[in-house]
Design an enzyme around this catalytic site. Structure first.
Site, PDB file in Angstrom:
ATOM      1  CB  VAL A  60      -0.959  -0.005   1.211  1.00 38.43           C
ATOM      2  CG1 VAL A  60      -1.637   1.345   1.364  1.00 38.43           C
ATOM      3  CG2 VAL A  60      -2.003  -1.097   1.046  1.00 38.43           C
ATOM      4  CD  GLU A 116      -2.659   3.834  -1.266  1.00 42.55           C
ATOM      5  OE1 GLU A 116      -2.287   2.675  -1.113  1.00 42.55           O
ATOM      6  OE2 GLU A 116      -1.950   4.813  -0.945  1.00 42.55           O
ATOM      7  CG  ASP A 166     -10.173  25.493 -42.233  1.00 40.31           C
ATOM      8  OD1 ASP A 166      -9.788  25.105 -43.338  1.00 40.31           O
ATOM      9  OD2 ASP A 166     -11.254  26.084 -42.047  1.00 40.31           O
TER      10      ASP A 166
END
Length: 885
Positions: A278, A283, A325
């Site tokens: 862990v 986490e 464009d």
């Protein structure tokens, strides 16, 4: 190809009559055979599917595994905390992406709801979805083209195709034209395409393609087939998740090996091993990164950018190619007169005054069907440009017509390429004005107006006029000529008097040139992709600094002769792509991506949608952009301003920089936890931290400053750097050494604090301080709890101080403006208060198994925890010495 065939041959091939169309029975039969004239919709994701897609991440899988093991070991609190983090991450991601892909729905909405067709010799109106091949469709101004048509009749027909081709002015159509070979969409003047609109005139056409076979249908297919690719950050985090997963497995295996060697209790070691696993996994990382990206979305709104997908924020910061464009993006999408010629002199339109040549000014303003009255702009862009020229002199068509009303006219015809209006003033003087193509009008002129005097036109005059027109053409200006005829109300277009010329163009946005230069300085190439003509595109590109020579320009017809591989080889030498189709745009994006470039594509038309999807990040225009373009894009510019892309890139770079700081901060902190626990256990000591301590620090004490790092203001020189390598690791440029160094430092501080309590007890008892003595002391539950409280507190507070230095690990703390990131000051204060709470509030001390500390103990522990700031100054000073050598 129907545009290569004569009308009668097309009608014969499709077994239809130009005069009568299809019978109702034949149309019904074809509808059953070919299906309706509609676009196939892509099934959109449900909310549940969007939520579940947020969980498909390596880090999430590891967290699920950690939660499951915690439940099996009866550590329910740990499991709940982990699952809350996972849920928070998924909800944030789902909310940001809940606007499902609307590209195909928007395309469907563009379809004409009805169409006028010939059925059995009668003109009837039917739903556009019931059109079939062979139907004869009747067209008039204002109508949306309901399918792809081969035109059979045209009367002054002009069709607005900018959304499909990118060309800035309506296209003159001719049913008589027959192409001799392959021709791009923009040059197929005998065709009308689905979802474009009739802006002028009338005509008829035979349906040759319906539904997904139309040009708009092909675009829909390309959109639906486009695959979603992971962004560079997503790839890095996925790789990181895999590495951390391997690390967790190795740690568990190592712990079991140590347990066997030391003869420890296997169940106890399993719990310890899980705690270490862990500790190896931050986490809060996934949630923090998601929240930082979400906060980045808010920052982007301030620079007129709406982000539709979270990862796009970071991707834009890695862009090395900006494909833009031309029409409406680099240019103003507004035809504008730039040059005028009369009395043998060329001048800039800004130098024009009404009294210079009233006949010239009156002619171009009166021989005009457009209107700018009541703050509306109605009419052909070319004619609107002439009215804008008049507004520079405070003259309007409505005002002039009040003095010189129109009494006769001859409408524009694409075959004649001329338009004539006749006017009579209050004194009954009649003046006829004719405007049109210079080469056509000049042939009809026998005289010329010079300085108010009408004289016979000579060869020298014609040469001067041709030279002036040629100079305008070199600048890619569209040239219109004006002729007059006095005292003739017949609208005759013969025996005219030449008056002058105007040259107009859709001009570049004034700020676009600076943005192109800024991009160049930042190592980013600007590429122009347009459906407009080569000369026009190249002229605009040169003015903006995008291209230097014609060799950097290529046309759609040339692309037709190339394979994808051939284009890939030469694409890095090209800057302008003119007269291209939607398929070409996707081809161009793929070519740049083949060289490892991160490609951004900007656009506003339907024709841009496939390339917006194909690019690493698609950027649509919010004002002029079609719903299709917005639906296909990752980001939308609310002001349609090319320079906004530059600001967005800077924000994207800053956000990535912040995410990297956050990741390195969290990983160095977690590495410190792993090293401190692994070292203690390998030495035979009890675990310095409990699993709930680790979860608390990872989710609360780490996450708050992590979020504060995520909103750190970007560096002022952020656009001076070249684009980062998309393959660059999060640990590049010394990141790995930095993480390891700070991890070892935090581990040393945590271990030091952990053994401090047993050392104090040994000293107080008059015993020598040895490893065995410390082990024995830690077997006492009270001493162990006290020692773990010291370690827990030191670890949490040292990481808060570490975060302050992480804002800029190349700059001294004394040279940072700490007030510019008030979030960090707040995170530090809240984090410290929360850390105090878990050791001082009775209820929380029971949950976290901590002991209350005295003021002296807090003072000493905070001094120890401040060492990362001292370390930061030493490292910065060392870097400065190396740079100055």
């Amino acid at each position: 190809m129907y545009y290569q065939k004569k009308v009668k041959d097309v009608c014969s091939q499709l077994n239809s009559s130009e005069q009568n169309g299809l019978t109702q029975e034949e149309a019904k039969k074809r509808l059953e055979q070919d299906g309706p004239n509609t676009l196939v919709e892509k099934k959109s994701k449900t909310k549940l599917q969007m939520f579940l897609s947020q969980l498909q991440d390596t880090m999430i899988y590891i967290l699920f595994a950690a939660a499951a093991i915690s439940i099996m070991l009866d550590e329910v609190t740990d499991a709940i905390i982990i699952l809350i983090v996972v849920l928070l991450n998924a909800i944030i991601g789902m909310v940001q992406e809940s606007k499902a892909e609307a590209a195909l729905e928007a395309l469907k909405n563009l379809s004409s709801p009805s169409a006028m067709v010939k059925r059995g010799g009668k003109i009837v109106e039917i739903p556009a979805s019931e059109l079939v091949k062979g139907d004869i469709v009747v067209l008039e101004a204002g109508r949306i083209i309901p399918a792809d048509l081969r035109l059979t009749q045209t009367v002054n027909l002009k069709i607005e195709e900018s959304a499909l081709t990118g060309e800035s002015v309506p296209v003159d159509k001719s049913a008589e034209y027959v192409a001799e070979g392959d021709t791009g969409i923009g040059d197929q003047i005998n065709m009308a395409f689905s979802s474009t609109s009739v802006s002028y005139g009338r005509g008829e056409g035979i349906v040759v393609y319906t539904g997904m076979d139309t040009e708009i249908g092909k675009i829909a297919t390309m959109i639906s087939e486009a695959t979603e690719e992971l962004t560079p950050l997503q790839k890095r985090l996925n790789d990181l998740g895999k590495v951390l997963g391997i690390v967790a497995i190795v740690i568990v295996a190592a712990m079991f090996g140590i347990a066997v060697l030391q003869g420890r209790d296997m169940v106890e070691m399993l719990i310890t091993a899980i705690s270490l696993a862990v500790a190896a996994i931050p986490e809060g990382l996934t949630a923090v990164v998601t929240i930082v990206l979400a906060l980045g979305v808010t920052r982007m709104v301030r620079v007129n950018t709406i982000v539709r997908k979270l990862p796009a924020v970071e991707t834009l910061g890695a862009v090395s190619i900006v494909c833009s464009d031309k029409t409406g993006t680099l240019t103003q999408n507004k035809m504008t007169v730039l040059k005028v010629y009369f009395d043998g002199i060329s001048k800039d339109v800004k130098e024009l005054s009404y009294d210079d040549n009233k006949v010239f000014n009156n002619g171009f303003i009166l021989c005009n069907d457009a209107s700018t009255a009541n703050n509306s702009r109605i009419g052909d862009p070319t004619e609107l440009a002439l009215l804008d020229m008049g507004s520079l002199m405070n003259v309007t068509r409505e005002g002039l017509e009040g003095q010189m009303p129109r009494i006769n006219e001859l409408s524009f015809d694409s075959a004649r390429k001329l338009m004539t209006t006749v006017h009579k003033d209050n004194n009954n003087n009649v003046m006829s004005y004719t405007k049109g193509a210079m080469d056509i009008l000049l042939k009809r002129c026998s005289r010329i107006l010079i300085n108010g005097e009408t004289i016979k036109i000579t060869e020298n005059h014609i040469n001067e006029i041709t030279t002036a027109a040629g100079e305008m053409a070199k600048q890619a200006l569209r040239v219109l000529a004006l002729g007059i005829k006095e005292n003739d109300d017949s609208a005759s277009e013969e025996d005219l008097t030449f008056v002058g010329l105007v040259g107009m163009i859709d001009p570049p946005r004034p700020e676009a040139k600076n943005s192109v230069l800024e991009f160049k300085n930042a190592g980013i190439k600007t590429i122009m992709i347009t459906g407009d003509h080569k000369d026009t595109a190249l002229a605009i590109a040169k003015e903006l600094g995008i291209a230097d020579s014609e060799s950097q320009c290529i046309t759609g017809n040339e692309l037709n002769e190339m394979s994808q591989e051939e284009l890939n080889k030469i694409v890095n030498n090209l800057r302008v792509f003119a007269r291209v189709s939607p398929e070409h745009k996707v081809m161009i994006v793929k070519a740049f991506k083949s060289h490892g470039s991160i490609v951004s594509m900007t656009g506003d038309g339907v024709n841009d949608a496939p390339s917006l999807k194909a690019a690493d990040i698609g950027v649509a225009m919010g004002i002029t952009g079609t719903d299709v373009a917005k639906g296909a894009a990752d980001m939308v510019l609310t002001d349609d301003n090319f320079s906004t892309i530059e600001k967005a890139v800077a924000e994207g770079r800053g956000i990535y920089q912040n995410i990297k700081k956050t990741v390195l901060f969290l990983l160095s902190s977690n590495f410190g936890e792993v090293i401190s626990m692994f070292t203690a256990i390998a030495a035979g000591l009890a675990s310095p931290l409990q699993s709930i301590h680790i979860l608390w620090i990872n989710l609360i004490t780490d996450s708050l400053p992590g979020l504060a790092l995520g909103v750190d203001p970007k560096d002022s020189d952020i656009m001076d750097a070249k684009p980062r390598d998309p393959k660059e690791s999060l640990f590049a440029n010394g990141g790995l050494i930095f993480t390891v160094y700070n991890g070892f430092m935090i581990a040393a501080l945590t271990l030091g604090a952990f053994i401090w309590s047993p050392v104090q007890h040994l000293t107080a008892a008059g015993q020598s301080v040895t490893l065995e003595g410390i082990k024995l002391m830690l077997q006492d539950p009270d001493i162990l709890m006290h020692a773990q409280t010291y370690a827990f507190t030191t670890l949490g507070v040292s990481q808060l101080f570490h975060a302050i230095g992480m804002r800029n690990y190349n700059k001294s703390l004394f040279k940072m403006n700490h007030l510019e990131n008030k979030s960090m000051l707040l995170a530090f204060a809240v984090g410290l208060l929360l850390q105090i709470a878990v050791t001082e509030i009775p209820f929380l001390t029971v949950v976290f198994e901590t002991v209350r500390l005295s003021l002296k103990e807090w003072f000493n522990l905070i001094l120890i925890a401040m060492i990362p700031l001292l370390s930061h100054e030493i490292v910065v000073g060392f870097k400065k010495i190396i740079r100055n050598k």
